[in-house]
Design an enzyme around this catalytic site. Structure first.
Site, mmCIF file in Angstrom:
data_model
loop_
_atom_site.group_PDB
_atom_site.id
_atom_site.type_symbol
_atom_site.label_atom_id
_atom_site.label_comp_id
_atom_site.label_asym_id
_atom_site.label_seq_id
_atom_site.Cartn_x
_atom_site.Cartn_y
_atom_site.Cartn_z
ATOM 1 N N GLU A 53 74.026 -28.388 74.532
ATOM 2 C CA GLU A 53 73.747 -27.007 74.912
ATOM 3 C C GLU A 53 73.980 -26.063 73.728
ATOM 4 O O GLU A 53 74.989 -26.155 73.027
ATOM 5 C CB GLU A 53 74.663 -26.606 76.068
ATOM 6 C CG GLU A 53 74.483 -25.180 76.560
ATOM 7 C CD GLU A 53 75.526 -24.774 77.585
ATOM 8 O OE1 GLU A 53 75.257 -23.853 78.372
ATOM 9 O OE2 GLU A 53 76.626 -25.372 77.588
ATOM 10 N N LYS A 126 69.156 -21.622 83.110
ATOM 11 C CA LYS A 126 70.391 -22.089 83.742
ATOM 12 C C LYS A 126 70.682 -21.300 85.009
ATOM 13 O O LYS A 126 70.722 -20.068 85.006
ATOM 14 C CB LYS A 126 71.534 -21.943 82.739
ATOM 15 C CG LYS A 126 72.876 -22.489 83.184
ATOM 16 C CD LYS A 126 73.842 -22.417 82.011
ATOM 17 C CE LYS A 126 75.219 -22.918 82.314
ATOM 18 N NZ LYS A 126 76.109 -22.885 81.111
ATOM 19 N N CYS A 163 74.740 -27.600 81.533
ATOM 20 C CA CYS A 163 76.198 -27.471 81.552
ATOM 21 C C CYS A 163 76.751 -27.211 82.952
ATOM 22 O O CYS A 163 76.817 -28.131 83.752
ATOM 23 C CB CYS A 163 76.653 -26.443 80.535
ATOM 24 S SG CYS A 163 78.394 -26.663 80.058
#
Length: 297
Positions: A53, A126, A163
């Site tokens: 990431e 995300k 993540c």
């Protein structure tokens, strides 16, 4: 172009590579290291390669500072996405690339999925944004608005979360329901600065994702960074799990490395269908999942 498929048990296996990197405040050096690692992975036979990431820079969301918004760029005219598109096309590899996106007045922690011919298949933003000591992401990132995605690539159907997404079973299940055969998570995770006694989340982090692999009968890979940046020490431990939850490969806590795993997608497809998780689902009973408090409306 490197030879990219391996014969195993009479079928062609997909070789996945995970890149575990240490990042610095030298953006060009980070990009060059990432490119070199991708080339190494392709030379090692990988056709699907995952970088960590936000690998272009230090993990800046440890603190709330306005100047870090200058790291964000729009997709059009982006300073390094075309470089990785060209790299993917040259090597014939599928390459999910994490980046800090600016879109109008909004900012997202995003990923571009690049197919093996270098074409951009689209953007994932995300969905779950953490907020806590050392991980001040809500200051920088709007919650993603793309929904979860499973990308039809030249090597199979690939789902990618980012993540903090990796802790949420809903993310993995949504990607699997769209046909994902491999679940990938670029990540930046390590020490918890505010935790008394140095609480270490490494094992629970892996266990949560291994649960996603088992519950969805999919292969799963996570690529982390290593090294100390400010108050955070990233614990590496990038790994690949198979649909039964076995770890096929795992990095240590400190080394920059490229990991490989051969994935038999055809065998996993048979296993997934036969095990019955998706046959026996009861979506009509899952209404509480659509609410914050668990009460059906």
């Amino acid at each position: 172009m490197a030879e990219v498929e391996r014969e195993r048990h009479g079928t062609k296996a997909l070789r996945l590579a995970l890149v575990q990197l240490a990042c610095s405040d030298d953006r060009e050096r980070n990009l060059a290291k990432a490119e070199s690692a991708v080339r190494e992975a392709a030379a090692g036979g990988a056709r699907l390669i995952l970088l960590p990431e936000l690998f272009e820079y230090l993990y800046w969301p440890q603190a709330e500072r306005e100047e870090y918004f200058e790291l964000a760029h729009g997709v059009d005219g982006h300073p390094f996405l075309p470089r990785f598109q060209a790299l993917a096309a040259e090597l014939g590899v599928v390459l999910p690339v994490s980046f800090f996106e600016r879109a109008g007045q909004a900012h997202f922690n995003s990923l571009q999925m690049i197919d093996a011919d270098g074409s951009a298949l689209g953007i994932y933003r995300k969905s779950h944004i953490p907020d806590g000591p050392g991980y001040e992401e809500k200051y920088y990132f709007n919650p993603g608005d793309t929904g979860f995605k499973a990308w039809h690539t030249g090597v199979g159907v690939i789902g990618v979360g980012i993540c903090w997404d990796q802790w949420f079973p809903e993310c993995a299940r949504a990607m699997a329901l769209q046909g994902a055969e491999v679940l990938l998570y670029p990540t930046a995770i390590g020490s918890e600065p505010a935790a008394a006694g140095g609480f270490d989340t490494r094992d629970m982090w892996q266990r949560a994702m291994i649960g996603h692999a088992v519950a969805n009968a999919c292969y799963l890979g996570a690529a982390n960074r290593v090294g100390t940046e400010g108050d955070a020490t990233f614990y590496g431990s990038s790994f690949v799990a198979d649909p039964s939850g076995e770890k096929l490969t795992e990095a240590d806590r400190n080394a920059e490395t490229v990991l490989y795993a051969d994935l038999d997608l055809a065998a996993a497809r048979r296993f997934r269908a036969g095990f019955g998780f998706f046959r026996d689902r009861r979506p009509e009973l899952y209404g509480p999942l659509l609410t914050l408090d668990g009460r059906e409306r």
